[in-house]
Design a protein around this motif. Structure first.
Motif, PDB file in Angstrom:
ATOM      1  N   GLN A 168       6.373  -8.818  76.987  1.00 31.96           N
ATOM      2  CA  GLN A 168       5.091  -9.514  76.790  1.00 31.96           C
ATOM      3  C   GLN A 168       4.649  -9.444  75.334  1.00 31.96           C
ATOM      4  OE1 GLN A 168       1.981  -9.199  79.780  1.00 31.96           O
ATOM      5  NE2 GLN A 168       0.487  -8.724  78.199  1.00 31.96           N
ATOM      6  N   TYR A 169       4.570 -10.626  74.702  1.00 32.09           N
ATOM      7  CA  TYR A 169       4.114 -10.750  73.319  1.00 32.09           C
ATOM      8  C   TYR A 169       4.891  -9.844  72.370  1.00 32.09           C
ATOM      9  CZ  TYR A 169       0.191 -13.334  75.329  1.00 32.09           C
ATOM     10  OH  TYR A 169      -0.575 -14.256  76.016  1.00 32.09           O
ATOM     11  N   VAL A 170       6.188  -9.707  72.617  1.00 35.49           N
ATOM     12  CA  VAL A 170       7.047  -8.953  71.707  1.00 35.49           C
ATOM     13  C   VAL A 170       8.267  -9.802  71.381  1.00 35.49           C
ATOM     14  CG1 VAL A 170       6.277  -6.674  72.443  1.00 35.49           C
ATOM     15  CG2 VAL A 170       8.187  -7.766  73.638  1.00 35.49           C
ATOM     16  N   THR A 171       9.075  -9.303  70.468  1.00 36.30           N
ATOM     17  CA  THR A 171      10.201 -10.089  69.976  1.00 36.30           C
ATOM     18  C   THR A 171      11.444  -9.216  69.825  1.00 36.30           C
ATOM     19  OG1 THR A 171      10.890 -11.633  68.223  1.00 36.30           O
ATOM     20  CG2 THR A 171       9.636  -9.709  67.534  1.00 36.30           C
ATOM     21  N   ASN A 172      12.591  -9.860  69.804  1.00 38.81           N
ATOM     22  CA  ASN A 172      13.887  -9.218  69.585  1.00 38.81           C
ATOM     23  C   ASN A 172      14.187  -8.165  70.661  1.00 38.81           C
ATOM     24  OD1 ASN A 172      15.324 -10.153  66.947  1.00 38.81           O
ATOM     25  ND2 ASN A 172      13.114 -10.160  66.515  1.00 38.81           N
ATOM     26  N   ILE A 173      14.504  -8.698  71.831  1.00 39.00           N
ATOM     27  CA  ILE A 173      14.821  -7.878  73.000  1.00 39.00           C
ATOM     28  C   ILE A 173      16.199  -8.290  73.518  1.00 39.00           C
ATOM     29  CG2 ILE A 173      14.194  -7.326  75.378  1.00 39.00           C
ATOM     30  CD1 ILE A 173      12.208  -6.209  73.348  1.00 39.00           C
ATOM     31  N   ILE A 174      17.059  -7.305  73.787  1.00 37.88           N
ATOM     32  CA  ILE A 174      18.335  -7.537  74.462  1.00 37.88           C
ATOM     33  C   ILE A 174      18.367  -6.670  75.721  1.00 37.88           C
ATOM     34  CG2 ILE A 174      20.854  -7.349  74.335  1.00 37.88           C
ATOM     35  CD1 ILE A 174      20.621  -7.651  71.288  1.00 37.88           C
ATOM     36  N   ILE A 175      18.677  -7.284  76.849  1.00 41.75           N
ATOM     37  CA  ILE A 175      18.857  -6.561  78.110  1.00 41.75           C
ATOM     38  C   ILE A 175      20.264  -6.877  78.590  1.00 41.75           C
ATOM     39  CG2 ILE A 175      18.017  -6.226  80.463  1.00 41.75           C
ATOM     40  CD1 ILE A 175      15.304  -7.399  79.440  1.00 41.75           C
ATOM     41  N   HIS A 176      21.106  -5.864  78.652  1.00 39.68           N
ATOM     42  CA  HIS A 176      22.526  -6.090  78.896  1.00 39.68           C
ATOM     43  C   HIS A 176      23.071  -5.065  79.890  1.00 39.68           C
ATOM     44  CE1 HIS A 176      26.700  -7.276  77.768  1.00 39.68           C
ATOM     45  NE2 HIS A 176      26.952  -6.024  78.122  1.00 39.68           N
ATOM     46  N   GLY A 177      23.830  -5.564  80.862  1.00 37.26           N
ATOM     47  CA  GLY A 177      24.615  -4.690  81.715  1.00 37.26           C
ATOM     48  C   GLY A 177      23.833  -3.878  82.721  1.00 37.26           C
ATOM     49  N   ILE A 178      22.713  -4.412  83.228  1.00 37.44           N
ATOM     50  CA  ILE A 178      21.859  -3.681  84.151  1.00 37.44           C
ATOM     51  C   ILE A 178      21.843  -4.384  85.508  1.00 37.44           C
ATOM     52  CG2 ILE A 178      19.532  -2.753  84.531  1.00 37.44           C
ATOM     53  CD1 ILE A 178      20.857  -1.583  82.083  1.00 37.44           C
ATOM     54  N   HIS A 179      21.828  -3.616  86.592  1.00 36.41           N
ATOM     55  CA  HIS A 179      21.574  -4.133  87.938  1.00 36.41           C
ATOM     56  C   HIS A 179      20.062  -4.128  88.150  1.00 36.41           C
ATOM     57  CE1 HIS A 179      25.842  -3.759  89.254  1.00 36.41           C
ATOM     58  NE2 HIS A 179      25.847  -2.776  88.375  1.00 36.41           N
ATOM     59  N   ILE A 180      19.481  -5.297  88.382  1.00 37.67           N
ATOM     60  CA  ILE A 180      18.033  -5.418  88.561  1.00 37.67           C
ATOM     61  C   ILE A 180      17.791  -6.065  89.915  1.00 37.67           C
ATOM     62  CG2 ILE A 180      15.907  -6.388  87.615  1.00 37.67           C
ATOM     63  CD1 ILE A 180      17.408  -6.557  84.879  1.00 37.67           C
ATOM     64  N   HIS A 181      17.185  -5.327  90.831  1.00 34.91           N
ATOM     65  CA  HIS A 181      17.059  -5.876  92.189  1.00 34.91           C
ATOM     66  C   HIS A 181      15.927  -5.203  92.966  1.00 34.91           C
ATOM     67  CE1 HIS A 181      19.259  -2.355  93.926  1.00 34.91           C
ATOM     68  NE2 HIS A 181      19.909  -2.395  92.766  1.00 34.91           N
ATOM     69  N   ASP A 182      15.504  -5.876  94.022  1.00 33.55           N
ATOM     70  CA  ASP A 182      14.453  -5.367  94.907  1.00 33.55           C
ATOM     71  C   ASP A 182      13.202  -4.974  94.131  1.00 33.55           C
ATOM     72  OD1 ASP A 182      15.918  -5.333  97.602  1.00 33.55           O
ATOM     73  OD2 ASP A 182      17.298  -4.238  96.303  1.00 33.55           O
ATOM     74  N   CYS A 183      12.813  -5.840  93.194  1.00 27.37           N
ATOM     75  CA  CYS A 183      11.645  -5.570  92.354  1.00 27.37           C
ATOM     76  C   CYS A 183      10.359  -5.891  93.112  1.00 27.37           C
ATOM     77  CB  CYS A 183      11.725  -6.377  91.064  1.00 27.37           C
ATOM     78  SG  CYS A 183      13.189  -5.977  90.064  1.00 27.37           S
ATOM     79  N   LYS A 184       9.358  -5.032  92.923  1.00 28.89           N
ATOM     80  CA  LYS A 184       8.094  -5.132  93.649  1.00 28.89           C
ATOM     81  C   LYS A 184       6.947  -5.435  92.691  1.00 28.89           C
ATOM     82  CE  LYS A 184      10.543  -3.491  97.103  1.00 28.89           C
ATOM     83  NZ  LYS A 184      11.126  -4.405  98.103  1.00 28.89           N
ATOM     84  N   GLN A 185       5.790  -5.716  93.263  1.00 29.39           N
ATOM     85  CA  GLN A 185       4.591  -5.849  92.459  1.00 29.39           C
ATOM     86  C   GLN A 185       4.118  -4.482  91.985  1.00 29.39           C
ATOM     87  OE1 GLN A 185       2.067  -8.199  95.265  1.00 29.39           O
ATOM     88  NE2 GLN A 185       1.770  -9.547  93.510  1.00 29.39           N
TER      89      GLN A 185
END
Length: 407
Positions: A168-185
């Motif tokens: 959020q309102y930031v810059t230069n982000i890399i997200i690599h090689g992660i399992h992302i699942h079953d995300c909740k509020q």
């Protein structure tokens, strides 16, 4: 020898004679231009054997780094391998490497050293890696600070079972090689977003990756599934984004790009969606677009229940070299969905299909001026033939990388 090759300097000739004596004195290669071409070919061939150049997959991101058996000592080199609109996302390339050692003590306001949350809120650039396999169940959104890389290579890292990642309102982000699942509020509580600030967060959507007013963001080689809202959403003026090499499964509304029809600031949004595999159990929004420019290139679409690519508010969609395999039911053969507008309006939106492979009855409804300037101004990378999509996307999702060997 110099007389034979008058256009080559003597030092270069001496070097070539040492490196490739059979080439220099070959009677079949008396043309200096051919000699230089052949030398370049042999040098490139030898470098490939050492793991410094292309592995020959046809995937330009993977060919940039995966063939290096010493990738673990050269982790930050990954930042130079991005393509598309997010190609300048350097993440934490110019900072220190930070090792996450603690997976189970997430404190949203006073994070402890060694945790992922502690790393992502720091002010300086960091390249964040993991000491071992771990499952991280966050208590609240992981709100990232600028110039950070989350790099899961070498471990099996799952962010799951709680709120997930917010850019959020930031810059230069890399997200690599992660399992992302079953995300909740999450939300309705205090959450820290930097070392200097924490504040009250309202209820979050439950996205896998939420990009809100972010720029220069690259999400690569992640496996995403089964989140409450979107797997990857980008809204509120976000731009310069590449979403590549991901494997997405078992989800309804996969990817929303653009906040609302009335939020015209998203006209500047530019997103590259490349080399992803949209797999089993997906329903719609791969992606759903508003206002901006979206380059959808060399992806493999093997499942959708409603539609693959849709949009409203006159987005420009450039679909190139993708493979679309329609579902067996007779109602969902159309790749595209024009939303919230009559045909008299959407027929002027610039949506095109160029070199896409349509299978099992799939079809793409094009609109607008096929060769309009809006395509020419922002072709984020060259498409490979759709016949190569299977090879290019073969290793989509989080990779099983182990130290000391090629990924």
């Amino acid at each position: 020898m110099a007389a034979i090759y008058p256009n080559l300097s003597l030092p270069l000739l001496l070097l070539l004679s040492l490196l490739f004596p059979s080439l220099i004195f070959s009677s079949t290669l008396q043309n200096p231009d051919l000699v230089v071409q052949e030398v370049h070919r042999k040098i490139n061939e030898s470098r490939r054997n050492l793991g410094y150049l292309s592995c020959g997959t046809g995937n330009p991101i993977d060919d940039c780094w995966r063939c290096d058996p010493n990738w673990e000592q050269n982790r930050q080199r990954l930042a130079d391998c991005a393509i598309g609109f997010g190609k300048n996302a350097v993440g934490g390339r110019d900072g220190k490497i930070y090792v996450v050692t603690d997976s189970g003590n997430d404190n949203p306001v006073t994070p402890k050293p060694g945790t992922l949350r502690y790393a992502v809120i720091q002010e300086e650039p960091l390249w964040i890696i993991f000491a071992r396999d771990m499952v991280i169940q966050l208590k609240e959104e992981l709100i990232m600070n600028s110039f950070k890389t989350i790099d899961g290579r070498g471990s099996s890292v799952h962010i799951a079972g709680g709120p997930c990642i917010t850019v959020q309102y930031v810059t230069n982000i890399i997200i690599h090689g992660i399992h992302i699942h079953d995300c909740k509020q999450g939300g309705n509580t205090m959450v820290r977003d930097s070392t200097k600030h924490f504040g009250f967060r309202t209820l979050s959507d439950g996205d896998g990756v939420s990009i809100f007013g972010g720029s220069h963001v690259w999400v690569d080689h992640c496996s995403l599934s089964n989140c409450r809202d979107g797997l990857i959403d980008a809204i509120h003026g976000s731009t310069a984004i590449t979403i590549s090499n991901n494997y997405m499964t078992h989800h309804d509304k996969v990817m929303l790009l653009g906040h609302s029809d009335s939020y015209t600031q998203d006209k500047n949004m530019q997103v590259t969606i490349a080399f992803n595999h949209f797999g089993e159990g997906l329903v719609q929004r791969m992606p759903r677009c508003r206002h901006g420019y979206f380059h959808v290139v060399n992806n493999d679409y093997t499942h959708w229940e409603m539609y693959a690519i849709g949009g409203s508010a006159a987005p420009t969609i450039n679909s190139q070299g993708n493979r679309f395999l329609a579902p067996d039911n007779r109602f969902s053969k159309e790749v595209t969905k024009y939303e919230d507008a009559p045909e008299s309006e959407w027929k002027n939106w610039n949506w095109r299909s160029d070199g896409d492979l349509m299978m099992n009855g799939a079809y793409f409804t094009q609109s607008g001026a096929g060769a309009s300037s809006s395509y020419a101004r922002a072709s984020s990378l060259g498409a490979r033939p759709s016949s190569l999509v299977g090879t290019i996307t073969l290793n989509s999702g989080a990779l099983n990388c182990r130290k000391g060997s090629r990924c």
